[in-house]
Design a protein around this motif. Sequence first.
Motif, PDB file in Angstrom:
ATOM      1  N   HIS A 198       5.208  -5.377 -11.255  1.00 37.88           N
ATOM      2  CA  HIS A 198       3.959  -5.906 -11.787  1.00 37.88           C
ATOM      3  C   HIS A 198       3.357  -4.951 -12.817  1.00 37.88           C
ATOM      4  O   HIS A 198       3.723  -3.779 -12.886  1.00 37.88           O
ATOM      5  CB  HIS A 198       2.942  -6.124 -10.661  1.00 37.88           C
ATOM      6  N   ASP A 199       2.426  -5.489 -13.574  1.00 40.38           N
ATOM      7  CA  ASP A 199       1.651  -4.687 -14.514  1.00 40.38           C
ATOM      8  C   ASP A 199       0.645  -3.866 -13.703  1.00 40.38           C
ATOM      9  O   ASP A 199      -0.466  -4.315 -13.426  1.00 40.38           O
ATOM     10  CB  ASP A 199       0.939  -5.621 -15.505  1.00 40.38           C
ATOM     11  N   ARG A 200       1.078  -2.676 -13.274  1.00 39.92           N
ATOM     12  CA  ARG A 200       0.238  -1.755 -12.497  1.00 39.92           C
ATOM     13  C   ARG A 200       0.443  -0.344 -13.041  1.00 39.92           C
ATOM     14  O   ARG A 200       1.515  -0.029 -13.568  1.00 39.92           O
ATOM     15  CB  ARG A 200       0.622  -1.772 -11.016  1.00 39.92           C
ATOM     16  N   ASP A 201      -0.548   0.521 -12.878  1.00 37.40           N
ATOM     17  CA  ASP A 201      -0.408   1.862 -13.446  1.00 37.40           C
ATOM     18  C   ASP A 201       0.690   2.653 -12.754  1.00 37.40           C
ATOM     19  O   ASP A 201       1.458   3.375 -13.407  1.00 37.40           O
ATOM     20  CB  ASP A 201      -1.745   2.614 -13.425  1.00 37.40           C
ATOM     21  N   TRP A 202       0.816   2.536 -11.423  1.00 37.01           N
ATOM     22  CA  TRP A 202       1.873   3.283 -10.716  1.00 37.01           C
ATOM     23  C   TRP A 202       3.268   2.741 -11.041  1.00 37.01           C
ATOM     24  O   TRP A 202       4.233   3.490 -11.070  1.00 37.01           O
ATOM     25  CB  TRP A 202       1.628   3.283  -9.210  1.00 37.01           C
ATOM     26  N   THR A 203       3.340   1.433 -11.335  1.00 44.39           N
ATOM     27  CA  THR A 203       4.635   0.847 -11.705  1.00 44.39           C
ATOM     28  C   THR A 203       5.039   1.290 -13.102  1.00 44.39           C
ATOM     29  O   THR A 203       6.212   1.596 -13.359  1.00 44.39           O
ATOM     30  CB  THR A 203       4.574  -0.685 -11.630  1.00 44.39           C
ATOM     31  N   ALA A 204       4.080   1.310 -14.012  1.00 44.44           N
ATOM     32  CA  ALA A 204       4.364   1.776 -15.366  1.00 44.44           C
ATOM     33  C   ALA A 204       4.844   3.223 -15.349  1.00 44.44           C
ATOM     34  O   ALA A 204       5.776   3.598 -16.078  1.00 44.44           O
ATOM     35  CB  ALA A 204       3.110   1.646 -16.234  1.00 44.44           C
ATOM     36  N   LYS A 262       0.806  -1.218   0.000  1.00 40.70           N
ATOM     37  CA  LYS A 262       0.000   0.000   0.000  1.00 40.70           C
ATOM     38  C   LYS A 262       0.842   1.272   0.000  1.00 40.70           C
ATOM     39  O   LYS A 262       0.524   2.252  -0.678  1.00 40.70           O
ATOM     40  CB  LYS A 262      -0.940  -0.013   1.212  1.00 40.70           C
ATOM     41  N   ASP A 263       1.946   1.266   0.761  1.00 46.62           N
ATOM     42  CA  ASP A 263       2.780   2.467   0.882  1.00 46.62           C
ATOM     43  C   ASP A 263       3.505   2.829  -0.407  1.00 46.62           C
ATOM     44  O   ASP A 263       4.024   3.958  -0.523  1.00 46.62           O
ATOM     45  CB  ASP A 263       3.819   2.280   1.992  1.00 46.62           C
ATOM     46  N   TYR A 264       3.539   1.895  -1.346  1.00 48.01           N
ATOM     47  CA  TYR A 264       4.322   2.131  -2.564  1.00 48.01           C
ATOM     48  C   TYR A 264       3.466   2.063  -3.831  1.00 48.01           C
ATOM     49  O   TYR A 264       3.985   1.864  -4.921  1.00 48.01           O
ATOM     50  CB  TYR A 264       5.474   1.131  -2.636  1.00 48.01           C
ATOM     51  N   GLN A 265       2.174   2.271  -3.676  1.00 52.13           N
ATOM     52  CA  GLN A 265       1.287   2.308  -4.834  1.00 52.13           C
ATOM     53  C   GLN A 265       1.184   3.745  -5.343  1.00 52.13           C
ATOM     54  O   GLN A 265       0.109   4.287  -5.598  1.00 52.13           O
ATOM     55  CB  GLN A 265      -0.083   1.730  -4.479  1.00 52.13           C
ATOM     56  N   ASP A 266       2.352   4.329  -5.480  1.00 51.54           N
ATOM     57  CA  ASP A 266       2.519   5.705  -5.950  1.00 51.54           C
ATOM     58  C   ASP A 266       3.858   5.749  -6.677  1.00 51.54           C
ATOM     59  O   ASP A 266       4.855   5.196  -6.194  1.00 51.54           O
ATOM     60  CB  ASP A 266       2.517   6.669  -4.764  1.00 51.54           C
ATOM     61  N   ALA A 267       3.907   6.387  -7.835  1.00 51.20           N
ATOM     62  CA  ALA A 267       5.104   6.341  -8.676  1.00 51.20           C
ATOM     63  C   ALA A 267       6.337   6.891  -7.970  1.00 51.20           C
ATOM     64  O   ALA A 267       7.422   6.294  -8.023  1.00 51.20           O
ATOM     65  CB  ALA A 267       4.856   7.107  -9.974  1.00 51.20           C
TER      66      ALA A 267
END
Length: 279
Positions: A247-253, A220-225
């Motif tokens: 992972h294939d996630r919007d914040w990771t992309a 949760k703490d890192y679901q931000d770019a």
Amino acid sequence: MINRKAMILVTALLLLAACGNDDEAVTNKEEKTVKEQVATEGKKAEKDEEVIETKEEAVEEEPKEGVTSEPQYRINPANWSVQPIADAAEKVVLVTIDDAPDKHSIEMAETLKSKEIPAIFFVNGHFLDTDEEKQQLKEIYDMGFVIGNHTYSHENLKNLSEQQQQQEILEINKVVEEITGEKPKFFRAPFGSNTDFSKQLVEDQQMVLMNWTYGYDWEKDYQDAAALTEIMVNTEYLNNGANLLMHDRDWTAEALPGIIRGLQDKGYGFVDPKTIEGM
């Protein structure tokens, strides 16, 4: 190498000169015979040169086929890091993307491709149900990325029977091979949760078993770019051979370009999965 055609032409000129300088020694009939012999030898020389050139081209191409034949790295099963073999570079990391091809895999593949960063995309069968999803996987593969097996439906293998585990692993192998023409060479279990049966099956299928060194993008703490970029580049777990899980996630992309740049700024290179032992 002496050009045989040139030698034939020189010989022809000498013979013809002799014909013209001594009419009594060489008759017109003999002159015609000489010309025919010269023509025959010339054609033979041309064929010989074509054969030699073909062989030389084949010799020149042979080394290209073996450029990546010798592995440069291997996976350490004790901590899942990437270890160099012989003189391969030590300060490197391996980039891996799980849960592909969901919503952002193409974007992430294009980012990596533009920066010439190799990676493994671990795929799930439930992301390959439609023709569009299958085409996305084909695009990722055609960009040069290695495709890994992440099971068909992302179930925890420890909760499944041996028959179910086998189906989860082999079915996605079949689907990927139908799409790309190549069976996956790497296997990563969902949640990093393997069983004795899955390990043996992966070995029997001649795949490389793999987990990871570190990853944060599901927390949760890192679901931000910005936060994800910071932790991926500055974590205490970043070291030589780190096996990076994303992972294939919007914040990771969104974070991916900054993560790559931060790793490069620290002097890290990137392992080409095709050079890992088992490929």
